[in-house]
Design a protein around this motif. Sequence first.
Motif, PDB file in Angstrom:
ATOM      1  N   TRP A  64      40.918  38.550  46.645  1.00 44.12           N
ATOM      2  CA  TRP A  64      42.311  39.252  46.507  1.00 44.12           C
ATOM      3  C   TRP A  64      43.217  38.561  45.537  1.00 44.12           C
ATOM      4  O   TRP A  64      43.988  39.333  44.881  1.00 44.12           O
ATOM      5  N   ASP A  65      43.361  37.182  45.985  1.00 41.01           N
ATOM      6  CA  ASP A  65      44.409  36.480  45.071  1.00 41.01           C
ATOM      7  C   ASP A  65      44.196  36.428  43.589  1.00 41.01           C
ATOM      8  O   ASP A  65      45.245  36.905  42.866  1.00 41.01           O
ATOM      9  N   LYS A  66      43.083  36.615  43.110  1.00 42.15           N
ATOM     10  CA  LYS A  66      42.589  36.805  41.693  1.00 42.15           C
ATOM     11  C   LYS A  66      43.133  37.883  41.187  1.00 42.15           C
ATOM     12  O   LYS A  66      43.656  38.167  40.159  1.00 42.15           O
ATOM     13  N   LEU A  67      42.593  38.849  42.017  1.00 44.29           N
ATOM     14  CA  LEU A  67      42.707  40.341  41.467  1.00 44.29           C
ATOM     15  C   LEU A  67      44.502  40.514  41.415  1.00 44.29           C
ATOM     16  O   LEU A  67      44.846  41.222  40.430  1.00 44.29           O
ATOM     17  N   LYS A  68      44.971  40.170  42.675  1.00 44.40           N
ATOM     18  CA  LYS A  68      46.414  40.462  42.502  1.00 44.40           C
ATOM     19  C   LYS A  68      47.030  40.249  41.427  1.00 44.40           C
ATOM     20  O   LYS A  68      47.928  40.358  40.671  1.00 44.40           O
ATOM     21  N   THR A  69      46.811  38.551  40.836  1.00 41.80           N
ATOM     22  CA  THR A  69      47.464  38.199  39.806  1.00 41.80           C
ATOM     23  C   THR A  69      47.309  38.937  38.478  1.00 41.80           C
ATOM     24  O   THR A  69      48.139  39.157  37.828  1.00 41.80           O
ATOM     25  N   LEU A  70      45.928  39.411  38.397  1.00 37.21           N
ATOM     26  CA  LEU A  70      45.740  40.274  37.145  1.00 37.21           C
ATOM     27  C   LEU A  70      46.479  41.594  37.370  1.00 37.21           C
ATOM     28  O   LEU A  70      47.203  41.933  36.458  1.00 37.21           O
ATOM     29  N   MET A  83      36.110  44.376  34.816  1.00 32.45           N
ATOM     30  CA  MET A  83      35.117  43.305  34.702  1.00 32.45           C
ATOM     31  C   MET A  83      35.184  42.304  35.866  1.00 32.45           C
ATOM     32  O   MET A  83      34.196  41.971  36.338  1.00 32.45           O
ATOM     33  N   GLU A  84      36.187  42.250  36.518  1.00 39.02           N
ATOM     34  CA  GLU A  84      36.277  41.006  37.446  1.00 39.02           C
ATOM     35  C   GLU A  84      35.906  41.708  38.918  1.00 39.02           C
ATOM     36  O   GLU A  84      35.171  41.298  39.592  1.00 39.02           O
TER      37      GLU A  84
END
Length: 296
Positions: free
Chosen positions: A134-140, A168-169
């Motif tokens: 979630w954190d990675k997607l939220k950053t994007l 991609m993610e």
Amino acid sequence: MKSKIPTHPLNKSFSKFEGQERNIIIADFDDRSKIFDRQYPHRHTYYEIFLLQDSTGVHHIDFEVYPFSGPVIFLTAPEQVHQLIREKGGHGFAIQFEDDFFDNDNGTDSKLYSYFLFDHFKNHPVIPLTVAEWDKLKTLVDMSLQEYKNNVSGTSSLISAYVKIILMEILRIRKQHFQEQEIQTDIQHQHLLDFKRLLNEQYTTHHEVQDYAEQLRITPRKLNSLVKEFLDKSASQVIKERLLLEAKRLLAINKLNTKEIGYELGFEDPAYFSRFFKQGTGITAAEFKKSLEKTD
């Protein structure tokens, strides 16, 4: 139940950039209530990625029920019938875009995301997320949203690039969660991609594996082997499931009778279509329609 399932187009009135209407919409929200707009079965003319950080409920997508809790991704494609019912709300994001996103110079592999993330074949429209995912997607998404709010030269290209990276993610996360094979651009995957495209275009006129194998210039045995390897089902089963899905959608519209739906899907014999539907679902078309009325 509504007499006809509504179909909603992409609302392009939010803003414009570089003198053109956006074909992508990105929005964030913080809705702690249970209620969203469109609290009824509906469909879109566009693709939608929906990310919720902390929410629980069920998502009805093409007559399947998907319970969810915690961070989650929802993926819906044009024409899919769905209804999101939340027991509690939360923070989230929505990304919406039309089919031409996959054709607008986004790379030769863009269609892979159309047919493997948003498909009717090996569908995983609800994907649970870990906190780290979630954190990675939220950053994007935050980066894409910041760019979305700009109105400067190059905004359109940057937004498309961000959305593609997000896709991609998500595909990477999905493969890890469901232990799927790596998607390649070799000849086998191209055959599978072409089979999916042809089936979506021709399911009302071509019901046999031979019909698609001939167009792909491979044998029916080869097509069956290919589909079995990547989708874990036969090509014939995939064709039947596509027909049954569309039959359910047409029954949900509540406008055509069973005989008319059979003709719409290429069945000249209404009795054969009725048998086909019952064999595939375990209930008659009339019973399926009544079950939808009970859930209204």
